[in-house]
Scaffold this motif. Sequence first.
Motif, PDB file in Angstrom:
ATOM      1  N   GLU A 580       0.824  -1.172  -0.131  1.00  0.00           N
ATOM      2  CA  GLU A 580      -0.008  -0.108  -0.015  1.00  0.00           C
ATOM      3  C   GLU A 580       0.821   1.316  -0.030  1.00  0.00           C
ATOM      4  N   LEU A 581       1.846   1.307   0.830  1.00  0.00           N
ATOM      5  CA  LEU A 581       2.722   2.412   0.791  1.00  0.00           C
ATOM      6  C   LEU A 581       3.409   2.572  -0.335  1.00  0.00           C
ATOM      7  N   HIS A 582       4.042   1.279  -0.890  1.00  0.00           N
ATOM      8  CA  HIS A 582       4.752   1.442  -2.222  1.00  0.00           C
ATOM      9  C   HIS A 582       4.028   2.081  -3.329  1.00  0.00           C
ATOM     10  N   ALA A 583       2.635   1.776  -3.482  1.00  0.00           N
ATOM     11  CA  ALA A 583       1.760   2.002  -4.258  1.00  0.00           C
ATOM     12  C   ALA A 583       1.711   3.739  -4.224  1.00  0.00           C
ATOM     13  N   MET A 584       1.406   4.101  -3.087  1.00  0.00           N
ATOM     14  CA  MET A 584       1.361   5.699  -2.972  1.00  0.00           C
ATOM     15  C   MET A 584       2.690   6.411  -3.516  1.00  0.00           C
ATOM     16  N   GLY A 585       3.601   5.643  -3.619  1.00  0.00           N
ATOM     17  CA  GLY A 585       4.972   6.218  -4.053  1.00  0.00           C
ATOM     18  C   GLY A 585       5.961   6.375  -3.061  1.00  0.00           C
ATOM     19  N   VAL A 586       5.518   6.203  -1.726  1.00  0.00           N
ATOM     20  CA  VAL A 586       6.451   6.349  -0.660  1.00  0.00           C
ATOM     21  C   VAL A 586       7.857   5.235  -0.745  1.00  0.00           C
ATOM     22  N   ARG A 587       9.070   5.664  -0.627  1.00  0.00           N
ATOM     23  CA  ARG A 587      10.219   4.589  -0.668  1.00  0.00           C
ATOM     24  C   ARG A 587      10.290   3.954   0.707  1.00  0.00           C
ATOM     25  N   ILE A 588      10.733   2.582   0.605  1.00  0.00           N
ATOM     26  CA  ILE A 588      10.802   1.508   1.559  1.00  0.00           C
ATOM     27  C   ILE A 588      12.252   1.142   1.826  1.00  0.00           C
ATOM     28  N   SER A 589      12.819   1.271   2.971  1.00  0.00           N
ATOM     29  CA  SER A 589      14.090   1.185   3.279  1.00  0.00           C
ATOM     30  C   SER A 589      14.070  -0.256   4.421  1.00  0.00           C
TER      31      SER A 589
END
Length: 691
Positions: A580-589
Amino acid sequence: MMMPSSYSPLLVVCSFLVAILASYTALEMAGRITAAQPSVAKAWLLGGACAMGVGIWSMHFVGMLAFRLPVPIGYDLTITLLSLGIAIASSAFALWLVCQEELPLRRVVGGALLMGPGIAGMHYTGMAAMRMTPGIKYDPLLFSLSIVIAVVASGAALWIAFQLRQHGTRVRARRAGAAVVMGVAIVGMHYTGMAAARFPMGSSCAAMHSGASSNWMAMVIVIATLAVLAIALIISVLDLRLELRTAALSSSLAEANQELTYLALHDSLTKLPNRLLLEDRLHQSILGAGRGASRIAVMFLDLDGFKGVNDAFGHHVGDNLLVEIAVRIKACVRSEDTVARIGGDEFVLVANISEPTGAAALADKLLRVIREPVESDGHELQVSASIGIAMYPGDGETQHDVLTNADAAMYHAKAQGRDVYCFFENSMNVNAHDQLQLLQDLRHALAQGELVLHYQPKFQAPAGPVLGAEALLRWNHPTRGLISPDRFIPLAEKTGLIIPIGEWVLDEACRQMREWVDAGHDEWTIAVNLSPLQFSHDRLVRMVTETLLRHGLEPHYLTLEITESTAMRDVESSLAILSELHAMGVRISIDDFGTGYSSLLYLKRLPATELKIDRGFIRDLTHDTEDAAIVSAIVALGRSLKLGIVAEGVETSEQQEFLTKLGCDSLQGYLLGRPVPAEKFVEADKLLSRP
């Protein structure tokens, strides 16, 4: 010379059936009276006596109506009603007798000797209602035999009714069989008495003209009797069902209350007493110790390494571990001792100990059994324990004092290196009170604006330019000064304060990033760490969305960092949240990579942007070939998954050079830039950007 007589077969059969039904009703009434409450039993006795008396009398009267003489027959109503009264009175006496707590043989005999003549009296009074002229003559032998039958039948009926008065399995079938036997006895007495009667030739019935005719009485009596008996039986059955349902409901409520009480006093996972029951038992133990010369050892146990097991393998494995540890602790103590789980991985043991040496020996035993490996879901797990011991009397006046002091001793054991036990000393209270005060201050720190963010720059390898910053939380305490997160973040996690604090961190970081973007630094990103509690919170995605909208910040400027162990705790749930976060465009580390137990099968499914190598592998990188091999493998893995590689904790130029050669994309560490407030971050960037 006597008149000939005959019987109507239909009415004879009818009288026999009425006798059986009356007998069954009597047995049923005895059961209802016995089971009823004292206030209701009298009503059942009165109703039962009427129903039973009407039934026996009806059998007798139907039998008389079956009797045929060459002359018309009628019955005097007054005398007939008298015979009915005798039947009801005899029935009331019988029911009262069988409903007593005991019915010895002498009482059975005495009751039969009273009831038998009563039943015989009903019969012969009913015969007298015919008012024959000349009067009826009786054969002495048969007359005596009918009374003997009445007495024996009464005794048998009393004994059977007493034996079958309790409700139970197959009791209705036994009552039906007994009713047939009793019916035969009653009919036998009646027709023996009728056989004893002699009617001289030329006799006439004086009641024929002034009394009631047998032609309509037969029908009325049979119908009325069946109605009375049926109503009595139906009421009895309905009342019994209501009573059984009430009893079943009461039993269910009692079981539910017992279960609720158990759940309120015990831990649902380990079934050990919880804090509430522990406090009560500790209070009782202290009272007992105050009256005698015994002493109490209160041991506070906290498992070392349990959080790592939970993070690495998930809560299911962690729960299995807790259950096994609880079993082992219980096996080490006596049945009169109390072992309680008061939350998480914390246990408390209350034991009667004569000397502190006994407490030390028990603590040694507990440490030994807890550190033994545990098999769970194919994993071999190993944890240890830190144990704090407080003695009563000596280490506190109340149960609260003793528990608090044992807790303080446990924290001292952890500070000494864990897997040890410590007895309480007064100096330990200083640290315990300091932790408590720190927690109280932390509850107000957010509202009073004491929390601040410092920003550590992230550089493109080897030395720039700056790619962005990681937001790091600091606490500017009014009296203690700047407090590092190592001191207060664990407290915030433990108490749940990390949720509102984490929301503030994200909001403040996004606000600051908006300022930097407006100032022209649109090539930067801001990284924010998520705690395990934050990541599992159901409002996380909505909170991130609302924060970005509030500050008008594009999602690609935000990087959310979660540890490898947090991501792997519940893989399917993590995948859903991160997607969900990735679909929003937020980067994940993925932070602290290499310290957990990731499955490559799951790792490649995570919608991550970068891997962040834990500083533990960086510290001795140039001196430890094993660490160098691990870092090389992580870089290669990241490259194969097309992820950016970030190395944190870079403090020497050798580390900087080595990591750059391995292929790390960006670097963080004191060598390149320390965490600074926002107003100093841009100044530092300008200095670093100068040629």
